[in-house]
Design a protein around this motif. Structure first.
Motif, PDB file in Angstrom:
ATOM      1  N   ILE A  57      73.315  40.986  60.064  1.00  0.00           N
ATOM      2  CA  ILE A  57      73.364  40.620  58.648  1.00  0.00           C
ATOM      3  C   ILE A  57      74.551  39.690  58.478  1.00  0.00           C
ATOM      4  CG2 ILE A  57      73.669  41.455  56.292  1.00  0.00           C
ATOM      5  CD1 ILE A  57      72.471  44.134  57.346  1.00  0.00           C
ATOM      6  N   VAL A  58      74.306  38.491  57.969  1.00  0.00           N
ATOM      7  CA  VAL A  58      75.364  37.500  57.794  1.00  0.00           C
ATOM      8  C   VAL A  58      75.835  37.523  56.339  1.00  0.00           C
ATOM      9  CG1 VAL A  58      75.975  35.061  57.973  1.00  0.00           C
ATOM     10  CG2 VAL A  58      74.404  36.081  59.643  1.00  0.00           C
ATOM     11  N   ASP A  59      77.132  37.780  56.166  1.00  0.00           N
ATOM     12  CA  ASP A  59      77.739  37.814  54.840  1.00  0.00           C
ATOM     13  C   ASP A  59      78.347  36.462  54.512  1.00  0.00           C
ATOM     14  OD1 ASP A  59      77.146  40.487  54.302  1.00  0.00           O
ATOM     15  OD2 ASP A  59      78.982  41.204  55.252  1.00  0.00           O
ATOM     16  N   PRO A  60      78.200  36.011  53.264  1.00  0.00           N
ATOM     17  CA  PRO A  60      78.769  34.722  52.873  1.00  0.00           C
ATOM     18  C   PRO A  60      80.290  34.797  52.735  1.00  0.00           C
ATOM     19  CG  PRO A  60      77.807  35.811  50.978  1.00  0.00           C
ATOM     20  CD  PRO A  60      77.499  36.667  52.168  1.00  0.00           C
ATOM     21  N   VAL A  61      80.913  33.644  52.670  1.00  0.00           N
ATOM     22  CA  VAL A  61      82.339  33.539  52.409  1.00  0.00           C
ATOM     23  C   VAL A  61      82.521  33.513  50.881  1.00  0.00           C
ATOM     24  CG1 VAL A  61      82.374  31.001  52.475  1.00  0.00           C
ATOM     25  CG2 VAL A  61      84.439  32.280  53.014  1.00  0.00           C
ATOM     26  N   ARG A  62      83.632  34.101  50.404  1.00  0.00           N
ATOM     27  CA  ARG A  62      83.958  34.043  48.980  1.00  0.00           C
ATOM     28  C   ARG A  62      85.047  32.991  48.781  1.00  0.00           C
ATOM     29  NH1 ARG A  62      83.584  38.788  50.805  1.00  0.00           N
ATOM     30  NH2 ARG A  62      85.807  39.200  50.959  1.00  0.00           N
ATOM     31  N   LEU A  63      84.847  32.153  47.801  1.00  0.00           N
ATOM     32  CA  LEU A  63      85.793  31.084  47.513  1.00  0.00           C
ATOM     33  C   LEU A  63      86.269  31.213  46.068  1.00  0.00           C
ATOM     34  CD1 LEU A  63      83.666  28.233  49.108  1.00  0.00           C
ATOM     35  CD2 LEU A  63      85.672  29.314  50.124  1.00  0.00           C
ATOM     36  N   SER A  64      87.593  31.095  45.869  1.00  0.00           N
ATOM     37  CA  SER A  64      88.171  31.149  44.531  1.00  0.00           C
ATOM     38  C   SER A  64      88.875  29.832  44.256  1.00  0.00           C
ATOM     39  CB  SER A  64      89.187  32.281  44.420  1.00  0.00           C
ATOM     40  OG  SER A  64      88.571  33.515  44.631  1.00  0.00           O
ATOM     41  N   CYS A  65      88.600  29.280  43.097  1.00  0.00           N
ATOM     42  CA  CYS A  65      89.203  28.004  42.711  1.00  0.00           C
ATOM     43  C   CYS A  65      90.598  28.242  42.130  1.00  0.00           C
ATOM     44  CB  CYS A  65      88.319  27.300  41.686  1.00  0.00           C
ATOM     45  SG  CYS A  65      89.012  25.712  41.135  1.00  0.00           S
ATOM     46  N   GLY A  66      91.571  27.482  42.609  1.00  0.00           N
ATOM     47  CA  GLY A  66      92.934  27.586  42.110  1.00  0.00           C
ATOM     48  C   GLY A  66      93.113  26.982  40.731  1.00  0.00           C
ATOM     49  N   ARG A  67      92.205  26.102  40.316  1.00  0.00           N
ATOM     50  CA  ARG A  67      92.337  25.466  39.007  1.00  0.00           C
ATOM     51  C   ARG A  67      91.595  26.246  37.928  1.00  0.00           C
ATOM     52  NH1 ARG A  67      90.376  19.435  37.521  1.00  0.00           N
ATOM     53  NH2 ARG A  67      90.303  19.399  39.767  1.00  0.00           N
ATOM     54  N   CYS A  68      90.298  26.482  38.108  1.00  0.00           N
ATOM     55  CA  CYS A  68      89.520  27.130  37.046  1.00  0.00           C
ATOM     56  C   CYS A  68      89.332  28.630  37.276  1.00  0.00           C
ATOM     57  CB  CYS A  68      88.158  26.449  36.875  1.00  0.00           C
ATOM     58  SG  CYS A  68      86.967  26.762  38.210  1.00  0.00           S
ATOM     59  N   GLU A  69      89.794  29.137  38.433  1.00  0.00           N
ATOM     60  CA  GLU A  69      89.733  30.563  38.785  1.00  0.00           C
ATOM     61  C   GLU A  69      88.312  31.097  38.974  1.00  0.00           C
ATOM     62  OE1 GLU A  69      92.369  32.405  39.654  1.00  0.00           O
ATOM     63  OE2 GLU A  69      93.568  30.602  39.319  1.00  0.00           O
ATOM     64  N   ARG A  70      87.341  30.208  39.050  1.00  0.00           N
ATOM     65  CA  ARG A  70      85.968  30.652  39.292  1.00  0.00           C
ATOM     66  C   ARG A  70      85.846  31.120  40.746  1.00  0.00           C
ATOM     67  NH1 ARG A  70      80.263  27.365  39.069  1.00  0.00           N
ATOM     68  NH2 ARG A  70      79.038  29.119  39.794  1.00  0.00           N
ATOM     69  N   THR A  71      85.124  32.217  40.941  1.00  0.00           N
ATOM     70  CA  THR A  71      84.850  32.726  42.284  1.00  0.00           C
ATOM     71  C   THR A  71      83.372  32.522  42.566  1.00  0.00           C
ATOM     72  OG1 THR A  71      86.588  34.371  42.092  1.00  0.00           O
ATOM     73  CG2 THR A  71      84.941  34.751  43.770  1.00  0.00           C
ATOM     74  N   THR A  72      83.081  32.052  43.762  1.00  0.00           N
ATOM     75  CA  THR A  72      81.700  31.819  44.163  1.00  0.00           C
ATOM     76  C   THR A  72      81.527  32.231  45.621  1.00  0.00           C
ATOM     77  OG1 THR A  72      79.924  30.168  44.187  1.00  0.00           O
ATOM     78  CG2 THR A  72      82.084  29.420  44.895  1.00  0.00           C
ATOM     79  N   THR A  73      80.296  32.342  46.051  1.00  0.00           N
ATOM     80  CA  THR A  73      80.022  32.622  47.457  1.00  0.00           C
ATOM     81  C   THR A  73      79.293  31.424  48.049  1.00  0.00           C
ATOM     82  OG1 THR A  73      77.918  33.705  46.962  1.00  0.00           O
ATOM     83  CG2 THR A  73      79.866  35.122  47.129  1.00  0.00           C
ATOM     84  N   SER A  74      79.404  31.304  49.367  1.00  0.00           N
ATOM     85  CA  SER A  74      78.788  30.171  50.035  1.00  0.00           C
ATOM     86  C   SER A  74      78.411  30.552  51.456  1.00  0.00           C
ATOM     87  CB  SER A  74      79.761  28.989  50.053  1.00  0.00           C
ATOM     88  OG  SER A  74      79.234  27.922  50.814  1.00  0.00           O
ATOM     89  N   ASP A  75      77.382  29.916  51.970  1.00  0.00           N
ATOM     90  CA  ASP A  75      76.987  30.108  53.364  1.00  0.00           C
ATOM     91  C   ASP A  75      77.785  29.209  54.296  1.00  0.00           C
ATOM     92  OD1 ASP A  75      75.133  32.044  52.741  1.00  0.00           O
ATOM     93  OD2 ASP A  75      73.483  30.634  52.563  1.00  0.00           O
ATOM     94  N   GLY A  76      78.778  28.523  53.780  1.00  0.00           N
ATOM     95  CA  GLY A  76      79.649  27.652  54.556  1.00  0.00           C
ATOM     96  C   GLY A  76      80.855  27.308  53.717  1.00  0.00           C
ATOM     97  N   LEU A  77      81.720  26.477  54.220  1.00  0.00           N
ATOM     98  CA  LEU A  77      82.887  26.064  53.446  1.00  0.00           C
ATOM     99  C   LEU A  77      82.522  24.929  52.515  1.00  0.00           C
ATOM    100  CD1 LEU A  77      85.807  26.157  56.031  1.00  0.00           C
ATOM    101  CD2 LEU A  77      85.391  27.687  54.122  1.00  0.00           C
TER     102      LEU A  77
END
Length: 125
Positions: A57-77
């Motif tokens: 099972i492949v888990d996505p990476v979580r990314l948080s924006c330093g400007r707008c603070e939105r958190t999202t997930t992605s299958d890559g960078l």
């Protein structure tokens, strides 16, 4: 990686035959599922995990924006935040590898049990 996974499975199985193994891997490890399944099958030959199915099972990476603070997930960078376009992204996770579960084959005998039963105590007389 397959040999290290097999070693963990053998420790967890404690000599009992294994039917299926489930592992979680972060997307940043860039694991080729088919290659890992094949390598595990080769490494497991002749062990308690011989013939066991491996589920990855492949888990996505979580990314948080330093400007707008939105958190999202992605299958890559991502190079930029999908909400505001900023490039100040913090990476959370995506590089973990964990043995999630081991399914054992049910047997009619309990290993080491000379009575050859499921280990139930004899009925009182």
């Amino acid at each position: 990686m397959a040999e290290a996974l097999l070693a963990a499975v053998e420790r967890g199985a404690d000599g009992r035959p294994v039917r299926r193994v489930r592992v979680r891997a972060g997307v940043l490890l860039r694991i080729d599922e088919a290659a890992l399944v094949q390598a595990f099958a080769v490494a497991a030959a002749g062990t308690v995990a011989d013939g066991a199915d491996l589920e990855v099972i492949v888990d996505p990476v979580r990314l948080s924006c330093g400007r707008c603070e939105r958190t999202t997930t992605s299958d890559g960078l991502l190079a930029a935040c999908p909400a505001c376009g900023a490039t100040d992204l913090r990476i959370e996770g995506g590089d973990e590898l964990a043995l999630e579960s081991i399914d054992l084959v049910e047997t009619a005998e309990v290993p080491g049990n000379p009575r050859r039963d499921r280990g139930n105590p004899p009925e009182p007389a």
